[in-house]
Design a protein around this motif. Structure first.
Motif, PDB file in Angstrom:
ATOM      1  N   TRP A 182       4.925  43.438  32.248  1.00  0.00           N
ATOM      2  CA  TRP A 182       3.861  43.498  31.656  1.00  0.00           C
ATOM      3  C   TRP A 182       2.497  43.751  32.022  1.00  0.00           C
ATOM      4  O   TRP A 182       1.393  43.612  30.706  1.00  0.00           O
ATOM      5  CB  TRP A 182       3.090  42.103  33.863  1.00  0.00           C
ATOM      6  CG  TRP A 182       1.969  42.587  33.498  1.00  0.00           C
ATOM      7  CD1 TRP A 182       1.241  41.467  32.860  1.00  0.00           C
ATOM      8  CD2 TRP A 182       0.815  43.497  34.476  1.00  0.00           C
ATOM      9  NE1 TRP A 182       0.221  41.670  33.196  1.00  0.00           N
ATOM     10  CE2 TRP A 182      -0.116  42.956  34.033  1.00  0.00           C
ATOM     11  CE3 TRP A 182       0.639  44.364  34.747  1.00  0.00           C
ATOM     12  CZ2 TRP A 182      -1.740  43.171  34.837  1.00  0.00           C
ATOM     13  CZ3 TRP A 182      -0.625  45.279  35.177  1.00  0.00           C
ATOM     14  CH2 TRP A 182      -1.247  44.421  34.960  1.00  0.00           C
ATOM     15  N   ALA A 183       2.930  45.431  32.547  1.00  0.00           N
ATOM     16  CA  ALA A 183       1.876  46.550  31.766  1.00  0.00           C
ATOM     17  C   ALA A 183       1.849  46.957  30.888  1.00  0.00           C
ATOM     18  O   ALA A 183       0.703  47.186  30.014  1.00  0.00           O
ATOM     19  CB  ALA A 183       1.836  47.791  32.786  1.00  0.00           C
ATOM     20  N   LEU A 184       2.752  46.549  29.721  1.00  0.00           N
ATOM     21  CA  LEU A 184       2.549  47.137  28.304  1.00  0.00           C
ATOM     22  C   LEU A 184       2.401  46.516  27.615  1.00  0.00           C
ATOM     23  O   LEU A 184       2.160  46.588  26.625  1.00  0.00           O
ATOM     24  CB  LEU A 184       4.022  47.495  28.187  1.00  0.00           C
ATOM     25  CG  LEU A 184       5.020  49.224  29.178  1.00  0.00           C
ATOM     26  CD1 LEU A 184       5.762  48.976  28.979  1.00  0.00           C
ATOM     27  CD2 LEU A 184       3.938  49.717  28.529  1.00  0.00           C
ATOM     28  N   THR A 185       2.366  44.860  28.359  1.00  0.00           N
ATOM     29  CA  THR A 185       1.938  43.452  26.930  1.00  0.00           C
ATOM     30  C   THR A 185       0.239  43.466  27.022  1.00  0.00           C
ATOM     31  O   THR A 185       0.063  43.419  26.350  1.00  0.00           O
ATOM     32  CB  THR A 185       2.642  42.273  28.285  1.00  0.00           C
ATOM     33  OG1 THR A 185       3.736  42.725  28.439  1.00  0.00           O
ATOM     34  CG2 THR A 185       1.823  41.111  27.089  1.00  0.00           C
ATOM     35  N   GLU A 186      -0.509  44.232  28.554  1.00  0.00           N
ATOM     36  CA  GLU A 186      -1.595  43.719  28.848  1.00  0.00           C
ATOM     37  C   GLU A 186      -2.622  45.094  28.512  1.00  0.00           C
ATOM     38  O   GLU A 186      -3.376  45.279  28.061  1.00  0.00           O
ATOM     39  CB  GLU A 186      -1.926  43.269  30.180  1.00  0.00           C
ATOM     40  CG  GLU A 186      -0.794  42.187  30.711  1.00  0.00           C
ATOM     41  CD  GLU A 186      -1.492  40.763  29.913  1.00  0.00           C
ATOM     42  OE1 GLU A 186      -2.502  41.074  29.086  1.00  0.00           O
ATOM     43  OE2 GLU A 186      -0.817  39.742  29.747  1.00  0.00           O
ATOM     44  N   PHE A 187      -1.931  46.144  27.760  1.00  0.00           N
ATOM     45  CA  PHE A 187      -2.252  47.871  28.719  1.00  0.00           C
ATOM     46  C   PHE A 187      -2.153  47.933  26.919  1.00  0.00           C
ATOM     47  O   PHE A 187      -1.082  48.066  26.178  1.00  0.00           O
ATOM     48  CB  PHE A 187      -2.536  48.425  29.801  1.00  0.00           C
ATOM     49  CG  PHE A 187      -3.069  48.565  30.485  1.00  0.00           C
ATOM     50  CD1 PHE A 187      -4.316  48.003  30.963  1.00  0.00           C
ATOM     51  CD2 PHE A 187      -2.597  47.041  31.372  1.00  0.00           C
ATOM     52  CE1 PHE A 187      -4.845  47.846  31.958  1.00  0.00           C
ATOM     53  CE2 PHE A 187      -2.785  46.663  32.392  1.00  0.00           C
ATOM     54  CZ  PHE A 187      -4.541  46.948  32.721  1.00  0.00           C
ATOM     55  N   THR A 188      -2.937  48.782  26.215  1.00  0.00           N
ATOM     56  CA  THR A 188      -2.927  49.235  24.740  1.00  0.00           C
ATOM     57  C   THR A 188      -2.574  49.826  24.315  1.00  0.00           C
ATOM     58  O   THR A 188      -2.964  50.782  25.235  1.00  0.00           O
ATOM     59  CB  THR A 188      -3.707  48.969  23.471  1.00  0.00           C
ATOM     60  OG1 THR A 188      -4.859  49.648  23.689  1.00  0.00           O
ATOM     61  CG2 THR A 188      -3.793  47.263  23.856  1.00  0.00           C
ATOM     62  N   PRO A 189      -1.714  51.078  23.437  1.00  0.00           N
ATOM     63  CA  PRO A 189      -1.160  52.535  23.380  1.00  0.00           C
ATOM     64  C   PRO A 189      -2.687  53.181  23.474  1.00  0.00           C
ATOM     65  O   PRO A 189      -3.016  54.416  24.135  1.00  0.00           O
ATOM     66  CB  PRO A 189      -0.446  52.314  21.973  1.00  0.00           C
ATOM     67  CG  PRO A 189      -0.026  51.076  22.119  1.00  0.00           C
ATOM     68  CD  PRO A 189      -0.942  49.828  22.278  1.00  0.00           C
TER      69      PRO A 189
END
Length: 497
Positions: A182-189
């Motif tokens: 989930w976190a990798l979906t909602e927060f950008t690099p």
């Protein structure tokens, strides 16, 4: 409800993939110390092989007691790669508490450094000192891998127990993997490029701070506390800060936020609207998030992006894979707008409390709203209401509910309205003065100077029933806080008069 099903890569697998993609990028930094992704991965593999030789493997708890250097991350990854579960031990904790955590968890291995070895004199089993033993560890041949499966333990975090005995929350790999997905979906690099990691490994915010940036090529910027942010940002342009509102308020009182910070995640207690607007007022912060979730549901359960100008930040909607129910005392859903107890279900639920089957059965209940056999839901003990928009509004702890003259009152609701006032940084409302028939509400407010009680009463009276307006207001330069940065209600002074 926000439920999806698929098996995400495990925490250490995500980091390994990133190490293969960007081996020379900076992975972890603490002041002048740093490790590239290649160095992090190779060191963690070497430690994992050593731990496997010592008996580590699936369902094996391993204590981790290290200072906030890159080797802390090596140790955590090494334990996971060995197939074991890490049990964080904060070096600042009393020795007897650490000894309890080791004995209660059944950990027979501890990874530490010589500086803390003396504090682990009572530890059962084998103690590995990374600084003393590293040359030997690095020279060993790789040991056969026995990696964990999704249903194996990833870590055990100890939280305070109502009886005074800490309880170990046992979190499985699949729950942590779903959270990271989930976190990798909602927060950008871009946001995660330089993520401040200032939370003790013993608290679940650390799971976000360590693994989310490492899974997308960012740098974990280790710091002793969030108050060291200015120093850390002088070396690396920190882009994301993840902390508790009380601590950030104290930090901002001593100076401005570094201009490099793009995103601020706030969790652990009610978020004052004035703090969110102060962050947007910097002109450089782009996103402020209000996040909610107990350790028993893997760090974050619900979240919202706080709009600019918002008068009352909400805890928002469930993260992907999570369901949230607002129920009455009989376990029935309450109508929108009405208060009820918040229950959580879905992919983030912990296995339960380690070696505490009775307490696990009491808090993790069968989920009657799921069609999945064996589905469970966690009783949070928190009060909330669902708004017609579908978003959740946090109202405080159910066990802090008080009765004044026979009327049931939620202190958190009063505190939330007080925090709408720009001059108030923190607020705590308690019942003082005897039993339910004679008690009165007292509001403790942290502010500069002494606000006019008449103005505060008028503000509250315009939003709340008259019986919810405190009779006494106690201004304080600072409210007492617990070690985790939350307001310590038990340490509030008796009001004058």
């Amino acid at each position: 409800m926000n439920m999806t099903e698929h098996q995400a890569p495990l925490l250490h697998e995500r980091v390994a993939r990133q190490a293969a993609a960007t081996p020379d990028a900076e992975a972890v930094a603490a002041g002048r110390e740093r490790l590239t992704y290649r160095e992090l991965e190779e060191s963690a593999e070497a430690l994992a092989a050593h731990l496997r030789r010592l008996g580590a493997g699936p369902e094996t708890p391993v204590g981790v007691c290290l200072g906030r250097t890159p080797w802390l991350v090596v140790a955590v990854l090494g334990v996971l790669k060995a197939g074991a579960a890490y049990v964080p031990l904060d070096p600042a904790f009393p020795a007897d508490r650490m000894e309890f955590m080791l004995r209660d968890s059944g950990a027979r291995l501890v990874v530490t450094e010589d500086a803390y070895r003396g504090r682990l004199a009572g530890a059962p089993g084998t103690v590995v000192s990374l600084d003393r033993d590293w040359s030997r560890i690095a020279a060993e041949d790789p040991a056969p891998a026995a990696g964990p499966e999704a249903g194996n333990l990833a870590y055990v975090l100890y939280t305070s127990g109502s009886t005074g005995r800490p309880k170990g929350v046992a979190v499985e790999h699949r729950s942590a993997a779903a959270f990271l997905d989930w976190a990798l979906t909602e927060f950008t690099p871009r946001e995660l490029r330089y993520t401040l990691a200032s939370t003790s490994l013993c608290f679940d915010l650390s799971v976000f701070e360590l693994f989310t940036p490492l899974a997308c090529g960012g740098t974990v910027v280790l710091a002793e506390t969030v108050f060291h942010l200015p120093v850390a940002a002088a070396r690396r342009p920190v882009t994301l800060v993840n902390t508790v509102p009380s601590l950030l308020l104290d930090l901002l009182a001593s100076g401005p936020l570094p201009a490099s910070v793009l995103t601020v995640n706030l969790a652990g207690e009610a978020l004052p609207a004035t703090l969110a607007q102060k962050l947007y007022g910097t002109g450089t912060v782009e996103r402020v998030h209000n996040l909610y979730g107990p350790t028993e549901d893997t760090t974050y359960s619900t979240w919202s992006r706080v709009p600019r100008g918002c008068a009352r930040p909400l805890i928002g909607r469930p993260v992907t894979g999570t369901a949230a129910y607002v129920l009455d005392a009989a376990g029935r859903p309450v109508p929108d707008g009405e208060a009820g107890e918040l229950f959580l279900a879905g992919a983030g639920l912990a296995r339960g409390y380690l070696h505490r089957p009775g307490l696990t059965a009491e808090r993790f209940l069968p989920d009657p709203f799921s069609g999945e056999p064996g589905a469970r839901m966690y009783r949070t003990g928190d009060l909330a209401r669902r708004l017609p928009s579908g978003e959740l509004d946090y109202l405080g702890r159910a066990d802090q509910q008080v009765k004044v003259r026979g009327l049931r009152i939620e202190p958190g609701e009063i505190e939330g309205v007080l925090l709408e006032r720009p001059e108030i940084r923190r607020a705590a409302v308690v019942a003082r003065g005897g039993g339910a028939d004679t008690a009165g509400l007292v509001a403790y407010v942290e502010c500069d100077g002494a606000p006019d009680p008449a103005i505060l009463r008028k503000h509250l009276g315009g939003r709340l029933p008259s019986y919810m307006v405190p009779s006494v207001f106690v201004p304080m330069a600072s409210l007492p806080l617990t070690v985790t940065g939350k307001i310590d209600v038990n340490a509030l002074p008796v009001p004058p008069g």
